[in-house]
Design an enzyme around this catalytic site. Structure first.
Site, mmCIF file in Angstrom:
data_model
loop_
_atom_site.group_PDB
_atom_site.id
_atom_site.type_symbol
_atom_site.label_atom_id
_atom_site.label_comp_id
_atom_site.label_asym_id
_atom_site.label_seq_id
_atom_site.Cartn_x
_atom_site.Cartn_y
_atom_site.Cartn_z
ATOM 1 N N CYS A 383 40.253 38.558 39.812
ATOM 2 C CA CYS A 383 40.141 37.578 38.725
ATOM 3 C C CYS A 383 38.662 37.360 38.356
ATOM 4 C CB CYS A 383 40.889 36.296 39.076
ATOM 5 S SG CYS A 383 41.491 35.461 37.596
ATOM 6 N N HIS A 509 46.277 38.247 40.353
ATOM 7 C CA HIS A 509 46.087 37.850 41.761
ATOM 8 C C HIS A 509 47.070 38.602 42.656
ATOM 9 C CE1 HIS A 509 43.362 34.364 41.193
ATOM 10 N NE2 HIS A 509 43.892 34.384 39.984
ATOM 11 N N GLU A 511 47.003 38.914 45.732
ATOM 12 C CA GLU A 511 47.180 38.225 47.029
ATOM 13 C C GLU A 511 48.434 37.341 47.059
ATOM 14 O OE1 GLU A 511 44.934 37.537 44.737
ATOM 15 O OE2 GLU A 511 44.288 35.440 44.736
#
Ligand code: GLN
Length: 536
Positions: A383, A509, A511
């Protein structure tokens, strides 16, 4: 089947790990063949944690449907490997907002609107919502905060009412407490637990099961004592010792028979023994690494690792997959400058530049990225980290010294990162970013494609600014390529550079989607590149 409800409360102190206990119990029930989900009720007045500074409450986790939520939802997804949604996280702010909107619409027909019954009714409605989907046999609701907090009272009252309304085998309460250890007398103390159960009783709620966090094993006598004073069965006193990793907790809870105790109280059959083969295989890989690498996590919230929870867990999943221990070195971006970057980052095998907002520490991030690019160190920018990689390339390779993001410099002649047009009209801050899942199409000739092994993926977003496509040709002429793109909007999702072992910037993202059973492909590839780098 009518869904069963499990409420998890916490006593004595905060941070005892209710989220992990809830996730571990759900994991065990899932492994026995039950469909389970977990919900978090947060007693603060923010409508969601999206407007909270990470220092306040750790990372803001984002779901598929674009809800900005508490980081515990990340644990739920990582443990259960199924997505959560807006319905899985409710705050006091959201409850009141709904009730006040109803009042303005005249829905209460002239009644005085009160905490009981209107607020508690709305809490109960939110709790039952997940059960009504028909998707789950068991719904675990974690009540944030600690019993006795003023903010928690309406939630505990809502739980009391639900227990009164439901049949005995339909719902139960698990209370998580702490048994402090006095080193001078070498003993565990039960009094705080007794007191916190009394506090719950004052609100009319008798817990069925006590999960006791403790640094030392609980003796049989102590279990009996806790059971007697807290009015629970002695097999309902569960020991929760400190363990090396949160991923050990499901196995520890299995040993303590938390799942069996729950099933018998809810009059559910134990079905089969829980199938935890792949979970155990993960733990074996995690605990017996063949390699060890050092990854620098460059961000501005590094004093509080909870701010990067999902990234850290993604390293653990991808590390286990690569049979590598990942030592994370937290490096404050404000402490990095062109003249010390080498000294700060010299012994790293990989560099991850974290997401973030605002201009604090960004020049340090840019210096770190330059260092990774020029020295062929595996780099992963997420990001804001991706946006900084674009700026670094524009400044140091293309030669536009003033290149910037309009988030930090509105007047730059080279706004290589710019706000999306539809964002420019927005004035309200809460819940208005580009949020949730979007499709990304990946070019075949890319490292991203090698990682994902497919050309269409879906990833979660949380940002307002974007790569500025107006400059795409200039970037490609110098060797930075957009290798992932949103097929509808043409927004750049992934950037890479050629002739580098791993230089990956992603606008989304990754993650948020890494789980124990499905480590994220881009993290797997990043760790793999770092392992290779470490062997050179
Ligand atoms: N501040 C940047 C944006 O809003 C990046 C956000 C992030 O890293 N999540 O686009």
């Amino acid at each position: 089947m009518t869904p069963k409800y499990i409420f998890v409360t916490g006593g004595v102190t905060s941070s005892l790990g209710k989220g992990i206990i809830a996730a571990s119990l759900a994991k065990l029930l899932q492994a026995r063949g039950y469909s389970a989900t977990i919900q978090k009720l947060d007693p603060y007045i923010n409508v969601d944690p999206g407007t909270l500074n990470p220092y306040e409450h750790g990372e803001c986790y984002v779901t598929e449907d674009g809800a900005e939520t508490d980081l515990d939802l990340g644990h739920y997804e990582r443990f259960l490997n199924i997505p959560t949604s807006q319905a899985n996280n409710v705050t006091t702010g959201r409850i009141y907002q709904h009730v006040i909107n109803q009042e303005r619409q005249g829905a209460y027909l002239g009644k005085t609107v009160q905490v009981i019954p209107h607020i508690t009714d709305e809490i109960k409605r939110r709790i039952k919502l997940l059960g009504e989907t028909g998707d789950y046999e068991v719904i675990i609701t974690e009540i944030g905060g600690t019993v006795g907090d003023i903010e928690s009272l309406p939630y505990i009252e809502a739980v009391r009412q639900l227990l009164w309304e439901m049949k005995e085998e339909e719902a139960l309460v698990i209370h998580l407490t702490l048994l402090p250890y006095l080193s001078s007398t070498k003993e565990l103390k039960t009094k705080p637990t007794q007191h916190s159960v009394k506090l719950l009783l004052e609100s009319g709620v008798q817990p069925d099961i006590l999960v006791c966090r403790t640094e030392h094993m609980i003796t049989k006598e102590m279990r009996k004592k806790i059971a007697l004073f807290c009015n629970v069965d002695s097999n309902a006193v569960i020991e929760a010792l400190d363990v090396p990793t949160i991923y050990d907790v499901p196995l520890m809870m299995l040993k303590e028979k938390l799942d069996k105790t729950v099933l018998s109280k809810l009059k559910l059959s134990a079905k089969n023994e829980p199938d935890l083969e792949s979970w155990k295989a993960f733990l074996i890989r995690h605990k017996n690494p063949k390699h060890e690498i050092r990854i620098g996590l460059i961000g501005k919230y590094v004093e509080l690792p909870d701010a990067y929870k999902s990234i850290i867990e993604s390293f653990i999943h991808a590390g286990a997959h690569n049979e590598s221990r990942v030592r994370v070195q937290y490096i404050h971006s404000e402490l990095i400058a062109e003249d010390n970057v080498e000294q700060k980052l010299a012994d790293l095998d990989g560099i991850l530049v974290a997401p973030g907002f605002g201009d604090r520490g960004i020049e340090g991030k840019i210096s770190a990225i330059r260092y990774a690019r020029e020295n062929n160190i595996p780099f992963f920018g997420i990001c804001l980290g991706m946006q900084m990689a674009v700026i670094e390339f524009a400044r140091n390779v293309i030669g536009w010294k003033d290149a910037h993001s309009t988030e930090m410099n509105i007047k730059t002649k080279h706004p290589v990162i710019d706000m999306m047009p539809e964002q420019k009209k927005i004035t309200m801050k809460g819940g208005t970013m580009r949020l949730g899942s979007y499709i990304c199409e990946i070019s075949k000739d890319s490292i991203a494609y090698k990682a994902y092994e497919k050309s269409k993926v879906s990833e979660r977003h949380r940002h307002r600014f974007e790569f500025n496509n107006q400059f795409q040709k200039d970037f490609e002429a110098k060797g930075m390529f957009v290798t992932g793109v949103n097929p509808e909007t043409k927004l750049a999702e992934i950037i890479e550079i050629k002739n580098h072992p791993y230089f990956m910037g992603v606008q989304f993202h990754p993650e948020y989607k890494s789980t124990v059973l499905n480590p994220h492909p881009l993290f797997i590839r990043f760790i793999k590149a770092a392992v290779t780098f470490s062997q050179k």
